[in-house]
Each structure stands twice: as C-alpha cells, then as structure tokens.
Design a protein around this motif. Sequence first.
Motif, PDB file in Angstrom:
ATOM      1  N   ALA A  43      34.199 -31.069  18.717  1.00  0.00           N
ATOM      2  CA  ALA A  43      34.967 -32.296  18.913  1.00  0.00           C
ATOM      3  C   ALA A  43      36.248 -32.278  18.087  1.00  0.00           C
ATOM      4  O   ALA A  43      37.312 -32.717  18.545  1.00  0.00           O
ATOM      5  CB  ALA A  43      34.110 -33.508  18.547  1.00  0.00           C
ATOM      6  N   ALA A  44      36.168 -31.747  16.857  1.00  0.00           N
ATOM      7  CA  ALA A  44      37.352 -31.678  15.995  1.00  0.00           C
ATOM      8  C   ALA A  44      38.403 -30.747  16.589  1.00  0.00           C
ATOM      9  O   ALA A  44      39.607 -31.042  16.560  1.00  0.00           O
ATOM     10  CB  ALA A  44      36.948 -31.210  14.598  1.00  0.00           C
ATOM     11  N   MET A  45      37.959 -29.624  17.139  1.00  0.00           N
ATOM     12  CA  MET A  45      38.897 -28.681  17.748  1.00  0.00           C
ATOM     13  C   MET A  45      39.568 -29.282  18.978  1.00  0.00           C
ATOM     14  O   MET A  45      40.693 -28.909  19.329  1.00  0.00           O
ATOM     15  CB  MET A  45      38.160 -27.391  18.133  1.00  0.00           C
ATOM     16  N   ALA A  46      38.878 -30.223  19.625  1.00  0.00           N
ATOM     17  CA  ALA A  46      39.452 -30.894  20.793  1.00  0.00           C
ATOM     18  C   ALA A  46      40.252 -32.133  20.396  1.00  0.00           C
ATOM     19  O   ALA A  46      40.665 -32.913  21.265  1.00  0.00           O
ATOM     20  CB  ALA A  46      38.340 -31.279  21.762  1.00  0.00           C
ATOM     21  N   SER A  47      40.459 -32.307  19.081  1.00  0.00           N
ATOM     22  CA  SER A  47      41.237 -33.437  18.543  1.00  0.00           C
ATOM     23  C   SER A  47      40.632 -34.789  18.915  1.00  0.00           C
ATOM     24  O   SER A  47      41.350 -35.762  19.154  1.00  0.00           O
ATOM     25  CB  SER A  47      42.695 -33.364  19.031  1.00  0.00           C
ATOM     26  N   GLN A  48      39.307 -34.837  18.972  1.00  0.00           N
ATOM     27  CA  GLN A  48      38.625 -36.100  19.235  1.00  0.00           C
ATOM     28  C   GLN A  48      38.378 -36.821  17.914  1.00  0.00           C
ATOM     29  O   GLN A  48      38.219 -36.190  16.868  1.00  0.00           O
ATOM     30  CB  GLN A  48      37.296 -35.854  19.953  1.00  0.00           C
ATOM     31  N   SER A  49      38.327 -38.131  17.953  1.00  0.00           N
ATOM     32  CA  SER A  49      38.061 -38.907  16.742  1.00  0.00           C
ATOM     33  C   SER A  49      36.592 -39.298  16.626  1.00  0.00           C
ATOM     34  O   SER A  49      36.127 -39.674  15.549  1.00  0.00           O
ATOM     35  CB  SER A  49      38.919 -40.180  16.736  1.00  0.00           C
ATOM     36  N   ARG A  50      35.862 -39.189  17.744  1.00  0.00           N
ATOM     37  CA  ARG A  50      34.474 -39.631  17.781  1.00  0.00           C
ATOM     38  C   ARG A  50      33.634 -38.601  18.535  1.00  0.00           C
ATOM     39  O   ARG A  50      34.082 -38.021  19.520  1.00  0.00           O
ATOM     40  CB  ARG A  50      34.399 -40.988  18.480  1.00  0.00           C
ATOM     41  N   LEU A  51      32.418 -38.373  18.047  1.00  0.00           N
ATOM     42  CA  LEU A  51      31.516 -37.443  18.727  1.00  0.00           C
ATOM     43  C   LEU A  51      31.029 -38.068  20.029  1.00  0.00           C
ATOM     44  O   LEU A  51      30.599 -39.223  20.051  1.00  0.00           O
ATOM     45  CB  LEU A  51      30.322 -37.111  17.831  1.00  0.00           C
ATOM     46  N   THR A  52      31.093 -37.300  21.112  1.00  0.00           N
ATOM     47  CA  THR A  52      30.692 -37.804  22.422  1.00  0.00           C
ATOM     48  C   THR A  52      29.498 -37.021  22.963  1.00  0.00           C
ATOM     49  O   THR A  52      29.185 -35.919  22.488  1.00  0.00           O
ATOM     50  CB  THR A  52      31.845 -37.679  23.431  1.00  0.00           C
ATOM     51  N   ARG A  53      28.868 -37.594  23.965  1.00  0.00           N
ATOM     52  CA  ARG A  53      27.744 -36.924  24.617  1.00  0.00           C
ATOM     53  C   ARG A  53      28.194 -35.591  25.215  1.00  0.00           C
ATOM     54  O   ARG A  53      27.453 -34.605  25.189  1.00  0.00           O
ATOM     55  CB  ARG A  53      27.166 -37.825  25.713  1.00  0.00           C
ATOM     56  N   GLU A  54      29.423 -35.567  25.739  1.00  0.00           N
ATOM     57  CA  GLU A  54      29.932 -34.346  26.356  1.00  0.00           C
ATOM     58  C   GLU A  54      30.006 -33.206  25.345  1.00  0.00           C
ATOM     59  O   GLU A  54      29.655 -32.056  25.655  1.00  0.00           O
ATOM     60  CB  GLU A  54      31.319 -34.592  26.964  1.00  0.00           C
ATOM     61  N   SER A  55      30.461 -33.500  24.130  1.00  0.00           N
ATOM     62  CA  SER A  55      30.546 -32.458  23.104  1.00  0.00           C
ATOM     63  C   SER A  55      29.164 -31.928  22.743  1.00  0.00           C
ATOM     64  O   SER A  55      28.973 -30.728  22.526  1.00  0.00           O
ATOM     65  CB  SER A  55      31.237 -33.001  21.851  1.00  0.00           C
ATOM     66  N   VAL A  56      28.186 -32.827  22.681  1.00  0.00           N
ATOM     67  CA  VAL A  56      26.820 -32.422  22.334  1.00  0.00           C
ATOM     68  C   VAL A  56      26.226 -31.546  23.435  1.00  0.00           C
ATOM     69  O   VAL A  56      25.663 -30.477  23.164  1.00  0.00           O
ATOM     70  CB  VAL A  56      25.927 -33.657  22.088  1.00  0.00           C
ATOM     71  N   THR A  57      26.336 -31.989  24.693  1.00  0.00           N
ATOM     72  CA  THR A  57      25.731 -31.224  25.789  1.00  0.00           C
ATOM     73  C   THR A  57      26.451 -29.900  26.017  1.00  0.00           C
ATOM     74  O   THR A  57      25.813 -28.889  26.332  1.00  0.00           O
ATOM     75  CB  THR A  57      25.725 -32.046  27.088  1.00  0.00           C
TER      76      THR A  57
END
Length: 392
Positions: A43-57
């Motif tokens: 998620a950090a590499m994708a510059s996201q601020s919040r962990l999402t279900r998509e990142s986990v799966t």
Amino acid sequence: SYHGIKIDAEMISLIVEMSDRYLHSRSFPDKAFDLLDKAAAKAAMASQSRLTRESVTETLSETTGLPLEIMDEDPAERLERLEDFLNSAVPGQPRAARDVARVVRIAKLGLELRPEQPDGVFLFVGPEGVGKHEMATALARFLYGSPNKITEFDMSQFTHRSSMSRLIGADPSFVGYGERSGLLAKAAEDSPHSVLYFRNIDMADQVVQQFLGEAFEQGRFTDAAGARISLSNTTVVMSLSGLQETHRGSQMGFVAHVEEEEDRRATTGKLRSEHRMGSGLVDSLAATIDEVIEFQVLDREATEKIIGERLVSLKSRLEAAQPVVINLDPGLASFFADRLSRERKSLAQLERLWQEAIVIPFTRLHIDRHTQGARAEINIRVEGGAVELHTV
C-alpha cells in the motif's frame, strides 16, 4: 499506523481471517504479522494512505499463487457451486461429485477436526476411462484456479524402498544432498495450494506407503535436507492400478445393459469396504482416507456426451494448429461410442482411435491443400461405417 499506512480494525480482522484460511502451514501470530507487513508495504509503494482489502488480497495472491477471484468471493458461496462444477466437468458421476464436494466443503470452511491435514484425502476407485483423472483436474481448476495446479505421481515407479529418495530428496551419503530434488518435496514447496494425485498407489512399496500415511496424518513431512514441508493446503487424490480394479467386471468404463448397472449398484457398499481394507494399501495409509469415491460405470448417454465434448476440444486444437475451419458430423459421438463398445475399449483409449481415424488423415489432407496456398474448410463425417474427411 504501519509503514506510514493507517490500518483500521476491519483490516486487522480481515488479515487474521485470511491468514487462518490460506496460510495453514504457518502459525499465529507470525503469519498474520507477515501478511500485515507485506500488505502495508504494498500500500505504501502505491502511495495509499490507508490499508485496503485490495492490498491484502493482492499480497495474499502473490504469496499463495491463488488467483484474486478466489479470494474476493465468499468461500461458503463459492463452495456451494463446487458440486455443480464437478458434475459439469465430469458427466455421469453425480454421486462422486456429491461426495467429493461434501468433504472439500468441510475442510475449506474450517470445520474439519484436524486443520493441519490436507483438505481431503480421497481414494478414487472404478474402471478405466470413467473420469477419475478429470475429477482431479476439475478440483485443481475450481479450488486453485488452474488445471495446471496438479502434480501427478505414478507410484508404479516407486516399487522399492530406495525410491523414497525420489519423493523427499537424496540421502546425505549421495550426490545432490541438500538440494530440493525430491519430487513430492518440490511439488509441495513450489505449489503448496494444489492437488497431489498419486496414481497406482497400491503398487508403491510398503515403506513408501507408510511414509505417505504419516505425511497425510500429520499434514507435513521432513525432506532429506531436514526441511519441514506442509501438506495442509493441498488436496490429495489416490487411485488404484488396473490389477486392483479387475474384480469389478466391465473394464470398458460404460455399460451396455441396464441390468449390469443395477447389479453393480447392489454391491456398491461392499465394494467401498473392500477398496478401503483390501486395496493393497498399508493400514496407516488406508486410515488417512477421508472418502472412498466410487466412480460409476458410464451409461450410453454420458459416454456420448463426454465423447462429444472431447471432439469439440479436438476440433479446437486442430484449428489452432492449422489455418482451417472444421465441421463435425453430429453422428461422430455415437460412432465412436459404438466402436469403443464393440472393441471393448474405454474412454482412455479414445485419443488413440482419433489418431488413426482423424488426426493422421487430417494432417495429410491439410498438407496437400497447404502446398497450394489455400485455406481449407474440412468436413469430418461418418460415411459407410468409417470416418471420412473432405475439403469443401
């Protein structure tokens, strides 16, 4: 936060749930922390601020090799479709599909008593050409996302105790020790979410059978290099050699008379018991079997349906290999069913019949047309009791 990513309580619950469901070979809390670390980093590499279900799966998909669509769907809802899927993939075997689906559902939903064991250990029994291999392949496709998620072992090649090294790797006294050279060790390590299919299991040496029984019971084994390898995410299928199946009577894989099928049904319960206890398996291996799956002798309707589906597959392969259009006679399925019955052959011999009747004539016919630079349209028909190929 973690890796600068905000993590909600909902995502923590998801990570624990997904770790429990898909990472059987590891223990809590390590497996949950590892998944959290990798997902947050993604998620950090994708510059996201919040962990999402998509990142986990997506992280879990990369870790397990399972496709995203399997993880995105509710497991209970997906498994409800398993029986229908198996029935579609393997015509004429409704009871086998039902029994396989029942055992797999229990395991995959976490309801089994020993979650560290494989997600089902099956013994497939029945005459040649009734769909045992197709059922194993269908399981790989549905459970693990690809028909290639299956590793086959011909246990007729493991008739001596010395062949153990081929399964778990070389002994310390041999060249190659320390390498991941064992076939089972490599398959389970490289593809932990897959079907392991042991053909001719009764022909394996007793030492080999005892080893497999212990591995299935414990859900893991130690290879020659000392590594502990898990089998808890696999599904195990075993089948018997033709020698063990001869007492069943008809070996064609389909019946010619209703009376024969009724007689077979009357002895099904007895056969299940005989196959479990008198199948040539050592007691420790037989004890790990969750279900003996009895494959029915196919009736004429199911036989023609299977032949028809395989003819369509053959047509696709031929059209992909050469720039041609192929038209199939609707009577071809009935023709080949008659020939199998007359020559007392099973569906397993179908490809050989096609080599002689279709593939070789097709190759010759197409070569003649290709030399003239023409694109051929080919009709494959039944004429005068034989298969004929004609260009249009």
